[in-house]
Write a protein that holds these residues in place. Structure first.
Motif, PDB file in Angstrom:
ATOM      1  N   PHE A 124      -5.411  -3.291   6.336  1.00 52.00           N
ATOM      2  CA  PHE A 124      -4.041  -3.694   6.028  1.00 52.00           C
ATOM      3  C   PHE A 124      -3.033  -2.669   6.540  1.00 52.00           C
ATOM      4  O   PHE A 124      -1.895  -3.011   6.840  1.00 52.00           O
ATOM      5  N   VAL A 125      -3.489  -1.419   6.699  1.00 48.97           N
ATOM      6  CA  VAL A 125      -2.596  -0.389   7.229  1.00 48.97           C
ATOM      7  C   VAL A 125      -2.349  -0.625   8.720  1.00 48.97           C
ATOM      8  O   VAL A 125      -1.200  -0.698   9.164  1.00 48.97           O
ATOM      9  N   LEU A 132       4.681  -4.694  12.389  1.00 49.34           N
ATOM     10  CA  LEU A 132       5.987  -4.083  12.629  1.00 49.34           C
ATOM     11  C   LEU A 132       6.270  -3.977  14.122  1.00 49.34           C
ATOM     12  O   LEU A 132       7.359  -4.319  14.575  1.00 49.34           O
ATOM     13  N   ILE A 143       4.393 -13.403  12.764  1.00 48.44           N
ATOM     14  CA  ILE A 143       3.840 -12.493  11.760  1.00 48.44           C
ATOM     15  C   ILE A 143       2.977 -13.209  10.724  1.00 48.44           C
ATOM     16  O   ILE A 143       2.310 -12.559   9.941  1.00 48.44           O
ATOM     17  N   ARG A 241      -1.422 -14.488   5.408  1.00 51.93           N
ATOM     18  CA  ARG A 241      -1.314 -15.798   4.747  1.00 51.93           C
ATOM     19  C   ARG A 241      -2.072 -16.858   5.526  1.00 51.93           C
ATOM     20  O   ARG A 241      -1.525 -17.911   5.868  1.00 51.93           O
ATOM     21  N   ARG A 254      -8.355 -14.697  -8.393  1.00 51.92           N
ATOM     22  CA  ARG A 254      -7.128 -14.506  -9.167  1.00 51.92           C
ATOM     23  C   ARG A 254      -6.952 -15.607 -10.193  1.00 51.92           C
ATOM     24  O   ARG A 254      -6.537 -15.363 -11.318  1.00 51.92           O
TER      25      ARG A 254
ATOM     26  N   THR B 234      -7.223  -0.336  -0.262  1.00 53.83           N
ATOM     27  CA  THR B 234      -7.361  -1.771  -0.032  1.00 53.83           C
ATOM     28  C   THR B 234      -7.288  -2.557  -1.336  1.00 53.83           C
ATOM     29  O   THR B 234      -6.589  -3.560  -1.427  1.00 53.83           O
ATOM     30  N   PHE B 237      -3.827  -2.736  -2.577  1.00 55.78           N
ATOM     31  CA  PHE B 237      -3.067  -3.683  -1.780  1.00 55.78           C
ATOM     32  C   PHE B 237      -3.360  -5.120  -2.214  1.00 55.78           C
ATOM     33  O   PHE B 237      -2.476  -5.969  -2.254  1.00 55.78           O
ATOM     34  N   MET B 238      -4.635  -5.390  -2.569  1.00 57.09           N
ATOM     35  CA  MET B 238      -5.016  -6.735  -2.987  1.00 57.09           C
ATOM     36  C   MET B 238      -4.560  -7.038  -4.415  1.00 57.09           C
ATOM     37  O   MET B 238      -4.737  -8.142  -4.905  1.00 57.09           O
ATOM     38  N   GLY B 239      -4.032  -6.031  -5.106  1.00 59.12           N
ATOM     39  CA  GLY B 239      -3.587  -6.240  -6.476  1.00 59.12           C
ATOM     40  C   GLY B 239      -4.694  -6.042  -7.500  1.00 59.12           C
ATOM     41  O   GLY B 239      -4.527  -6.350  -8.669  1.00 59.12           O
ATOM     42  N   GLY B 250      -0.704   1.705  -1.430  1.00 56.57           N
ATOM     43  CA  GLY B 250      -1.226   0.357  -1.200  1.00 56.57           C
ATOM     44  C   GLY B 250      -0.433  -0.672  -1.988  1.00 56.57           C
ATOM     45  O   GLY B 250      -0.090  -1.755  -1.506  1.00 56.57           O
ATOM     46  N   ILE B 253       3.004  -1.312  -0.506  1.00 53.17           N
ATOM     47  CA  ILE B 253       2.932  -2.193   0.657  1.00 53.17           C
ATOM     48  C   ILE B 253       2.780  -3.627   0.198  1.00 53.17           C
ATOM     49  O   ILE B 253       3.457  -4.535   0.683  1.00 53.17           O
ATOM     50  N   TYR B 257       5.584  -6.157   1.587  1.00 61.90           N
ATOM     51  CA  TYR B 257       5.351  -6.668   2.933  1.00 61.90           C
ATOM     52  C   TYR B 257       5.815  -8.113   3.091  1.00 61.90           C
ATOM     53  O   TYR B 257       5.983  -8.592   4.208  1.00 61.90           O
ATOM     54  N   GLY B 258       6.051  -8.798   1.976  1.00 63.46           N
ATOM     55  CA  GLY B 258       6.539 -10.170   2.054  1.00 63.46           C
ATOM     56  C   GLY B 258       7.890 -10.269   2.755  1.00 63.46           C
ATOM     57  O   GLY B 258       8.235 -11.299   3.320  1.00 63.46           O
ATOM     58  N   ILE B 260       8.869  -8.366   5.226  1.00 64.39           N
ATOM     59  CA  ILE B 260       8.797  -7.682   6.508  1.00 64.39           C
ATOM     60  C   ILE B 260       9.477  -8.490   7.621  1.00 64.39           C
ATOM     61  O   ILE B 260      10.093  -7.933   8.528  1.00 64.39           O
ATOM     62  N   GLY B 261       9.407  -9.829   7.497  1.00 68.46           N
ATOM     63  CA  GLY B 261      10.026 -10.695   8.494  1.00 68.46           C
ATOM     64  C   GLY B 261      11.537 -10.519   8.534  1.00 68.46           C
ATOM     65  O   GLY B 261      12.187 -10.794   9.538  1.00 68.46           O
ATOM     66  N   TRP B 265      11.671  -2.859   7.640  1.00 68.90           N
ATOM     67  CA  TRP B 265      10.451  -2.137   8.007  1.00 68.90           C
ATOM     68  C   TRP B 265      10.247  -0.867   7.208  1.00 68.90           C
ATOM     69  O   TRP B 265       9.119  -0.447   6.980  1.00 68.90           O
ATOM     70  N   VAL B 268       7.712  -0.515   4.129  1.00 66.09           N
ATOM     71  CA  VAL B 268       6.251  -0.463   4.228  1.00 66.09           C
ATOM     72  C   VAL B 268       5.738   0.583   5.222  1.00 66.09           C
ATOM     73  O   VAL B 268       4.643   1.112   5.046  1.00 66.09           O
ATOM     74  N   LEU B 269       6.542   0.891   6.247  1.00 70.35           N
ATOM     75  CA  LEU B 269       6.024   1.738   7.326  1.00 70.35           C
ATOM     76  C   LEU B 269       5.562   3.108   6.818  1.00 70.35           C
ATOM     77  O   LEU B 269       4.474   3.572   7.144  1.00 70.35           O
ATOM     78  N   ALA B 272       2.370   3.031   4.892  1.00 70.93           N
ATOM     79  CA  ALA B 272       1.228   2.805   5.785  1.00 70.93           C
ATOM     80  C   ALA B 272       0.866   4.096   6.515  1.00 70.93           C
ATOM     81  O   ALA B 272      -0.309   4.462   6.618  1.00 70.93           O
ATOM     82  N   LEU B 273       1.890   4.811   7.007  1.00 73.33           N
ATOM     83  CA  LEU B 273       1.620   6.062   7.720  1.00 73.33           C
ATOM     84  C   LEU B 273       1.017   7.101   6.773  1.00 73.33           C
ATOM     85  O   LEU B 273       0.148   7.885   7.173  1.00 73.33           O
TER      86      LEU B 273
END
Lengths: 296, 295
Positions: A124-125, A132, A143, A241, A254, B234, B237-239, B250, B253, B257-258, B260-261, B265, B268-269, B272-273
């Motif tokens: 995911f990273v 991005l 995306i 998704r 879930r 991970t 990130f998955m919750g 995680g 992000i 990330y939802g 991000i569109g 940026w 999350v960037l 992630a880094l």
């Protein structure tokens, strides 16, 4: 084992679906209609019997048979995995071969270190960073992996490139490393020296003598990575998704939709077993020693 | 430990001054390894952030500020703000805390359980080894994410569950490494001597053999730590891992990330880094340790 994990651990299924404030009678009625109030052994027997006959059970949440969902999701995941595999296997092997032929030169260092660093990063990273770069800044690729309905092959492929890249990066390091060490070993062997000394062109030596021996261990690695790939799919499909088997399992987990969860995980188990079988078969096709050994 | 493996009876060579104990040798080659030192610097940086970060960051990582939500990086907010106006820079710095608690604890659990198991199956061999090894192989075939998913659905999400799930998933791998090291050791004279002295199996395993298989265990543990960080990140990130409102990377992000569109940026960037740098740092350390023991 999957069955036990899904059925015994969650406790009261009816309660889990209806929530803590539901009437006890409603909970009992639902439990009865789902069949989860029967003895465990009976449930297990029915489940295995039905699964073998193509009936994977009824989803608690959708109140519909699980099988169509699982099969559709599996198809989606196969597409994604296939794109990643088609990209990574030749490029990974090529990377490893190039690195081995340039042993300890800068090109080898770049491929080895680069491969190692991208392999250890969570999908995911790398996924986020790729989204991005290609999705948000350059706007080259979509995306989310949701193509319009009825999209053709190339449109689907276009949507699948970005999701398959993180999988590609993780697998690239493994495959390149195995191909590299296999190549180094084969290049160093007596039969390679013999081939060179008897005056064969370098190209023939590499293709006919070195590669065939060098790639055998790589094939085993590729097969064992299917197991990893499935774990990776859960993450990638969530991130992009994408309605594959990974996100199906994730959603089922879930929502505590146990028949869906069990069917999904069992399907993955079967895929894994089949992949291992195919690898064994390929291995024996490519390795005459094993093939002939079996015939004797 | 040094009594068993330093060649004490060896005639002293002319260059006695240059001779070091085996551990001194390892330390020496570690300190000369660029890979190890780079990795160590990165890891120490994040440990410092986890321990003291909260006293140095410009904002409270949990304090929201809706009016300034989603503002891009600026002089006031170096890394911008997230969807409820929390300072991303402060969150990234303090966000190292949870992952650096959970991942090492999981690795510790895996090491203890795996070492004990590996010693037992390597020492007794025979049917114990056959049965346990097959079971371990079966476990290793299932991806960690799937095991974690099932366990966490069944047991509920908590840091303890994550530690136990990752610890137990990694234990078989360490057990396998320890087992193969023990198989080589048990044929050596000092083990035979211990048996002749009528030492019990427990004594032989944990007092005689264990100190001599420490190097492979150390190497495997550092490698596993890298994977544990991978797995914890991970799962968050998955919750299924660390829960809100923790500024964990995680988790941040996954909650950002939802959008991000929309071009946000910066939310999350940097997280992630941060994960990338920590994972690479730990792997560089692991690589250095591996090299130091195998030279």
């Amino acid at each position: 084992m999957v069955f036990l994990g899904g059925q015994v651990l969650p406790g009261n299924v009816g309660r889990a679906i209806l929530g803590p404030f539901a009437d006890q009678r409603a909970v009992d009625a639902l439990n009865h209609s789902l069949g989860v109030d029967r003895p465990l052994l009976v449930q297990y027997g029915t489940w295995i019997w039905n699964f073998l006959h193509g009936d994977m059970g009824t989803s608690y949440i959708f109140r519909a048979p699980v099988a169509p969902f699982v099969i559709e999701a599996l198809g989606h995941s196969m597409k994604l995995a296939l794109v990643a595999f088609v990209l990574v296997v030749p490029i990974g092997i090529l990377g490893g071969v190039i690195a081995a032929l340039n042993l300890n030169r800068p090109l080898d260092r770049i491929i080895s270190l680069g491969g190692l660093s991208v392999t250890v990063l969570p999908e995911f990273v790398t996924g986020i960073i790729l989204i991005l770069i290609f999705g948000v800044w350059l706007r080259w690729l979509p995306i989310a992996a949701a193509w319009p309905k009825g999209a053709g092959f190339f449109t689907q492929l276009y949507y699948l490139i970005l999701p398959s890249l993180p999988l590609f990066l993780v697998l690239f390091g493994y495959i390149a490393r195995m191909a590299r060490s296999g190549m180094i070993e084969a290049l160093d062997s007596d039969y390679t020296r013999t081939a060179v000394l008897k005056g064969l062109p370098w190209r023939t030596v590499i293709w006919r003598h070195v590669l065939r021996n060098a790639l055998l261990p790589t094939i085993t690695v590729i097969a064992t990575q299917t197991g990893y790939l499935i774990g990776g799919l859960v993450v990638i499909e969530t991130l992009f998704r994408y309605q594959g088997i990974g996100s199906l399992i994730f959603t089922a987990a879930r929502g505590k939709d146990f028949p869906m969860l069990e069917a999904g995980i069992l399907t993955i188990g079967i895929v894994y077993a089949v992949a291992t079988l195919i690898a064994d078969f390929l291995y024996s096709v490519l390795n005459p020693r094993i093939r002939l050994g079996a015939e004797q | 430990m040094s009594a068993t493996d330093t060649p004490a009876g060896m005639p002293s060579a002319p260059d006695t001054a240059a001779r070091r104990s085996p551990w001194g040798e390892v330390l020496h080659s570690l300190l000369r390894s660029g890979t190890f030192l780079t990795g160590l610097a990165i890891v120490l940086f994040w440990i410092a952030c986890a321990l003291f970060g909260e006293h140095f960051v410009p904002y409270d990582p949990l304090a929201d500020d809706i009016i300034n939500a989603l503002s891009p990086p600026s002089a006031e907010h170096w890394f911008g703000t997230d969807q409820i106006g929390r300072d991303v820079f402060s969150r990234v710095i303090v966000g190292s805390r949870d992952i650096l608690t959970v991942a090492p604890l999981a690795t510790l659990l895996a090491t203890i359980a795996g070492t004990a198991l590996g010693l037992i199956i390597g020492y007794f061999r025979g049917i114990v080894d056959d049965v346990v090894s097959r079971v371990l192989e079966a476990f290793m075939a299932i991806p960690v994410v799937i095991v974690a998913l099932l366990a966490i659905v069944a047991l509920g999400t908590s840091k303890a569950t994550v530690i136990v799930v990752i610890g137990l998933s990694f234990a078989p791998i360490i057990a396998r490494t320890v087992r193969s090291a023990v198989l080589a050791e048990r044929e050596l004279d000092y083990v035979a001597a211990a048996k002749l002295r009528h030492e019990g199996a427990m004594h032989t395993m944990f007092v005689e053999i264990l100190p001599n298989v420490i190097p492979p265990i150390l190497v495997e543990t550092t490698v596993r730590l890298g994977y544990a960080i991978f797995a914890v990140a991970t799962l968050s990130f998955m919750g299924f891992g660390i829960q809100p409102p923790s500024p964990d990377w995680g988790l941040s992000i996954s909650s950002n990330y939802g959008m991000i569109g929309g071009g946000f940026w910066w939310t999350v960037l940097f997280d992630a880094l941060a994960i990338a740098s920590l994972v690479i740092g730990v792997n560089l350390v692991a690589d250095g340790v591996h090299g130091a023991f195998n030279d």
